[in-house]
Structures are given as structure tokens and as C-alpha cells.
Write a protein that holds these residues in place. Structure first.
Motif, mmCIF file in Angstrom:
data_model
loop_
_atom_site.group_PDB
_atom_site.id
_atom_site.type_symbol
_atom_site.label_atom_id
_atom_site.label_comp_id
_atom_site.label_asym_id
_atom_site.label_seq_id
_atom_site.Cartn_x
_atom_site.Cartn_y
_atom_site.Cartn_z
ATOM 1 N N LEU A 30 17.613 -11.166 6.102
ATOM 2 C CA LEU A 30 18.731 -11.889 5.503
ATOM 3 C C LEU A 30 18.176 -12.967 4.577
ATOM 4 O O LEU A 30 17.242 -13.686 4.944
ATOM 5 C CB LEU A 30 19.606 -12.526 6.590
ATOM 6 C CG LEU A 30 20.901 -13.216 6.166
ATOM 7 C CD1 LEU A 30 21.922 -13.184 7.308
ATOM 8 C CD2 LEU A 30 20.673 -14.681 5.750
ATOM 9 N N VAL A 31 18.757 -13.050 3.384
ATOM 10 C CA VAL A 31 18.400 -14.093 2.423
ATOM 11 C C VAL A 31 19.652 -14.913 2.138
ATOM 12 O O VAL A 31 20.667 -14.374 1.687
ATOM 13 C CB VAL A 31 17.845 -13.502 1.113
ATOM 14 C CG1 VAL A 31 17.523 -14.625 0.126
ATOM 15 C CG2 VAL A 31 16.595 -12.664 1.386
ATOM 16 N N ALA A 46 23.661 -15.900 12.066
ATOM 17 C CA ALA A 46 22.472 -15.213 12.573
ATOM 18 C C ALA A 46 22.677 -14.755 14.016
ATOM 19 O O ALA A 46 22.272 -13.635 14.386
ATOM 20 C CB ALA A 46 21.260 -16.140 12.486
ATOM 21 N N GLU A 47 23.312 -15.579 14.818
ATOM 22 C CA GLU A 47 23.573 -15.186 16.197
ATOM 23 C C GLU A 47 24.514 -13.997 16.257
ATOM 24 O O GLU A 47 24.317 -13.059 17.053
ATOM 25 C CB GLU A 47 24.147 -16.367 16.973
ATOM 26 C CG GLU A 47 23.114 -17.469 17.221
ATOM 27 C CD GLU A 47 23.714 -18.696 17.882
ATOM 28 O OE1 GLU A 47 24.961 -18.732 18.062
ATOM 29 O OE2 GLU A 47 22.939 -19.622 18.221
ATOM 30 N N ASP A 48 25.541 -13.985 15.407
ATOM 31 C CA ASP A 48 26.468 -12.857 15.370
ATOM 32 C C ASP A 48 25.769 -11.567 14.938
ATOM 33 O O ASP A 48 26.087 -10.478 15.430
ATOM 34 C CB ASP A 48 27.633 -13.143 14.416
ATOM 35 C CG ASP A 48 28.601 -14.169 14.986
ATOM 36 O OD1 ASP A 48 28.529 -14.437 16.203
ATOM 37 O OD2 ASP A 48 29.415 -14.706 14.217
ATOM 38 N N LEU A 49 24.818 -11.694 14.022
ATOM 39 C CA LEU A 49 24.099 -10.517 13.511
ATOM 40 C C LEU A 49 22.872 -10.187 14.355
ATOM 41 O O LEU A 49 22.150 -9.235 14.056
ATOM 42 C CB LEU A 49 23.666 -10.761 12.063
ATOM 43 C CG LEU A 49 24.804 -10.927 11.034
ATOM 44 C CD1 LEU A 49 24.224 -11.260 9.667
ATOM 45 C CD2 LEU A 49 25.658 -9.671 10.968
ATOM 46 N N LYS A 50 22.629 -11.005 15.386
ATOM 47 C CA LYS A 50 21.468 -10.831 16.264
ATOM 48 C C LYS A 50 20.151 -10.887 15.484
ATOM 49 O O LYS A 50 19.245 -10.073 15.672
ATOM 50 C CB LYS A 50 21.580 -9.520 17.057
ATOM 51 C CG LYS A 50 22.760 -9.521 18.026
ATOM 52 C CD LYS A 50 22.855 -8.222 18.807
ATOM 53 C CE LYS A 50 23.886 -8.317 19.924
ATOM 54 N NZ LYS A 50 25.226 -8.773 19.472
ATOM 55 N N LEU A 51 20.064 -11.886 14.611
ATOM 56 C CA LEU A 51 18.850 -12.125 13.838
ATOM 57 C C LEU A 51 18.202 -13.419 14.294
ATOM 58 O O LEU A 51 18.890 -14.386 14.622
ATOM 59 C CB LEU A 51 19.167 -12.227 12.345
ATOM 60 C CG LEU A 51 19.746 -10.994 11.656
ATOM 61 C CD1 LEU A 51 20.049 -11.301 10.199
ATOM 62 C CD2 LEU A 51 18.799 -9.812 11.766
ATOM 63 N N ILE A 108 22.408 -10.337 1.731
ATOM 64 C CA ILE A 108 22.392 -11.432 0.768
ATOM 65 C C ILE A 108 23.617 -12.291 1.045
ATOM 66 O O ILE A 108 24.754 -11.851 0.883
ATOM 67 C CB ILE A 108 22.410 -10.923 -0.679
ATOM 68 C CG1 ILE A 108 21.200 -10.043 -0.960
ATOM 69 C CG2 ILE A 108 22.482 -12.104 -1.649
ATOM 70 C CD1 ILE A 108 19.863 -10.761 -0.901
ATOM 71 N N VAL A 109 23.391 -13.533 1.482
ATOM 72 C CA VAL A 109 24.470 -14.422 1.897
ATOM 73 C C VAL A 109 24.490 -15.646 0.994
ATOM 74 O O VAL A 109 23.532 -16.429 0.973
ATOM 75 C CB VAL A 109 24.289 -14.855 3.368
ATOM 76 C CG1 VAL A 109 25.374 -15.853 3.752
ATOM 77 C CG2 VAL A 109 24.319 -13.637 4.283
ATOM 78 N N ILE A 110 25.545 -15.802 0.217
ATOM 79 C CA ILE A 110 25.727 -17.023 -0.548
ATOM 80 C C ILE A 110 26.072 -18.149 0.427
ATOM 81 O O ILE A 110 26.949 -18.005 1.274
ATOM 82 C CB ILE A 110 26.836 -16.853 -1.599
ATOM 83 C CG1 ILE A 110 26.364 -15.886 -2.706
ATOM 84 C CG2 ILE A 110 27.240 -18.191 -2.202
ATOM 85 C CD1 ILE A 110 27.421 -15.570 -3.728
ATOM 86 N N CYS A 111 25.354 -19.253 0.305
ATOM 87 C CA CYS A 111 25.525 -20.381 1.224
ATOM 88 C C CYS A 111 25.643 -21.643 0.365
ATOM 89 O O CYS A 111 24.646 -22.169 -0.128
ATOM 90 C CB CYS A 111 24.327 -20.455 2.169
ATOM 91 S SG CYS A 111 24.538 -21.561 3.568
ATOM 92 N N THR A 112 26.861 -22.121 0.176
ATOM 93 C CA THR A 112 27.130 -23.093 -0.871
ATOM 94 C C THR A 112 28.125 -24.164 -0.438
ATOM 95 O O THR A 112 28.864 -23.980 0.534
ATOM 96 C CB THR A 112 27.687 -22.357 -2.115
ATOM 97 O OG1 THR A 112 28.008 -23.288 -3.140
ATOM 98 C CG2 THR A 112 28.936 -21.555 -1.773
ATOM 99 N N GLY A 113 28.139 -25.251 -1.172
ATOM 100 C CA GLY A 113 29.170 -26.259 -0.978
ATOM 101 C C GLY A 113 30.472 -25.906 -1.678
ATOM 102 O O GLY A 113 31.485 -26.559 -1.466
ATOM 103 N N ARG A 114 30.455 -24.868 -2.495
ATOM 104 C CA ARG A 114 31.655 -24.469 -3.233
ATOM 105 C C ARG A 114 32.722 -23.883 -2.304
ATOM 106 O O ARG A 114 32.407 -23.295 -1.278
ATOM 107 C CB ARG A 114 31.305 -23.396 -4.270
ATOM 108 C CG ARG A 114 30.546 -23.899 -5.479
ATOM 109 C CD ARG A 114 30.390 -22.772 -6.480
ATOM 110 N NE ARG A 114 29.725 -23.193 -7.698
ATOM 111 C CZ ARG A 114 30.114 -22.845 -8.926
ATOM 112 N NH1 ARG A 114 31.157 -22.052 -9.079
ATOM 113 N NH2 ARG A 114 29.450 -23.260 -9.986
#
Length: 278
Positions: A14-15, A214-219, A48-54
Motif C-alpha cells: 500500500l502506498v 491497514a488493520e482492516d486490510l490486514k497489512l 494507492i491511497v490518497i491521504c489528504t487534508g482535502r
């Protein structure tokens, strides 16, 4: 030209990528190099996970351009988690009425500043008038703006993901210095942009949102790489196995990361993906 036969680093699954100053260039556009690297990573099975304040409105056009269907987005600095196939809400955090009252009391119609309540579908603005910083932000993020009063907003009974003070940088510097200690008694605070100083539910940040996903995806954290450039990225830097700062980040931000890549103007996201994932 890089070969299409790139081998996947099996460690990274995951990125998570910040948007402004990271994924987007200074014109708020995606470079072709970043789009191609993300396409190849997704073809290799990497999230690919966008992680933003938007908010969602400021993410949708870019998620569509990147073809990020059937993946995840962490919005409003961790307050919302969306599934991108239908933009359903998988998790959310909102400010309590008590927290909102606390924030509004400190705001007290300060000249030159607006207090903006970010909700899922629109932004509600308090203040004497709509100042330029709020108007610019709404244009960048495709946000609907409603100029209102606190009492009228409370009557709507809408969850608030973040309460954001907005104004020109010098005005915000002075306000943050005066208000941060008091605000922090009941909310989490972060200066996400030079014109934006945020109040979030206690315990909410990008790192918390990424940890929950990550916990939900077991990563495990070791299977995650994150990229960012700002103070609101620090918690996700601390959580992930590989953390990468943009060359345009401050020295303080770079000190929290494992690697530094090119700037957002030089497709630093693509460079990091090729170096650490593909």
C-alpha cells in the motif's frame, strides 16, 4: 524509459500519498510521470491511497483521472475514510457540539479570519465577510461555500469533520500563537497550510486513519510506504514502514522520514514508487 517488466517489491502493498505539495505540482495538476508510476503500481496489485487534508470534493477529479476505482481515500486529515468504487463512507470522525462551541468561542469573529466547518458535501463559513483565503481554497477544492452564523449552522445538525481557521499567512501565524494552547484543550490542532490552521477531533490525524485502514486490510506498517510534505503528514510518517518526504518539504518534515525524493514539480512521487515499490 523504464522497462514494463518491473519487479514488484513484495514488501510494499500500500502506498499512501498526500496531495498538495506531493502528488500535485504547483499548478495543482498531475504529472504524466506520476500517473504512469501509479498505473504500474496498481497493475502490480499495490493499493494507492490518497491521504489528504482535502475534502471529498477536492479529491474526486484526481481520483477519476488516476482511475483509482475500488481503492480507498483518507480525507480531511483522517476524519473520513471512503471506498472509491461508490464513495461510500467506511469510517468517520466528527467534532462534538462542545468542541465546536469551544472553537467558536476562541474564534470570536477575529478580523481577517474565517472559521470554516468542513462537512461531507459543503463548507459552512463563519466570519464578518468571506476573506480571500477561503475563496481561493474553495476554488482549489471545488467546495460549495455557505456564509452563515453558528446558530444557523447548529440547526442543520450536520457532522463536522474539521473546523479550519483560514486567513493570510501573517494573520494566521499570530492567531495560532495566541490560540493553540487553549484550542488544544478540547481538539487536535495542525497547521496544514500557510493559510489554514485546523481543529480536528481528538486523536484524529492521517496516521490514525492509515492505521485503521491497514488493520482492516490486514497489512502491517512494514507493508506501507507514505509520501508527504507537510506537518499534517508527520503521524503517517511515524506509522509507515517506509516514509518519504518531498524535496520541497521543510527540514523539520524531512527529519521525520526515511528518504527524500524529488520535489512535487519533478514527479517525486513517481521516483519514490520506482525506487521503493517497483
Amino acid at each position: 524509459m523504464l522497462s514494463e517488466n518491473l519487479s514488484l517489491n513484495p514488501k510494499i502493498k500500500l502506498v499512501a500519498i498526500d496531495m498538495d505539495g506531493t502528488l500535485l505540482d504547483d499548478a495543482k495538476q498531475l504529472t504524466e510521470e506520476n500517473k504512469e508510476a501509479i498505473r504500474k503500481a496498481r497493475q502490480a496489485g499495490v493499493h494507492i491511497v490518497i491521504c489528504t487534508g482535502r475534502p471529498k470534493s477536492g479529491i474526486l477529479p484526481y481520483a477519476k483521472e488516476l482511475c483509482l476505482e475500488d481503492d480507498y481515500v483518507i480525507a480531511n486529515n483522517g476524519s473520513w475514510l471512503f471506498k472509491t468504487n461508490d464513495w461510500s463512507t467506511l469510517a468517520s470522525h466528527s467534532l462534538s457540539r462542545e468542541a465546536l462551541q469551544h472553537v467558536v468561542a476562541i474564534f470570536d469573529d477575529t478580523p481577517g479570519i474565517n472559521l470554516v466547518f468542513f462537512t461531507q458535501e459543503a463548507n459552512y463559513v463563519l466570519g464578518r465577510e468571506l476573506y480571500p483565503a477561503v475563496i481561493r481554497d474553495a476554488e482549489i477544492e471545488n467546495s460549495k461555500l455557505y456564509h452563515t452564523t453558528f446558530e444557523a449552522f447548529l440547526d442543520l445538525d450536520i457532522p463536522v469533520a474539521a473546523a479550519v481557521f483560514m486567513g493570510e499567512e501573517s494573520v494566521m501565524d499570530a492567531f495560532e500563537a495566541r490560540a493553540d494552547a487553549i484550542l488544544s484543550e478540547k481538539v487536535a490542532t495542525v497547521r496544514s497550510l500557510d493559510y489554514a490552521y485546523e481543529a480536528l477531533p481528538v486523536g484524529v490525524n492521517k496516521g490514525r486513519g492509515l492505521k485503521d485502514l491497514a488493520e482492516d486490510l490486514k497489512l502491517s506498517p512494514e507493508e506501507i510506504m507514505v509520501l508527504g510534505d507537510g506537518n499534517n503528514d508527520l503521524e503517517m510518517f511515524d506509522f509507515a514502514g517506509i516514509s518519504v518526504a518531498m524535496a520541497n518539504a521543510s527540514e523539520e518534515v524531512k527529519a521525520h522520514t526515511d528518504f527524500v525524493t524529488n520535489s512535487n514539480q519533478e514527479s517525486g512521487v513517481a521516483k519514490a514508487i520506482y525506487e521503493h515499490v517497483l
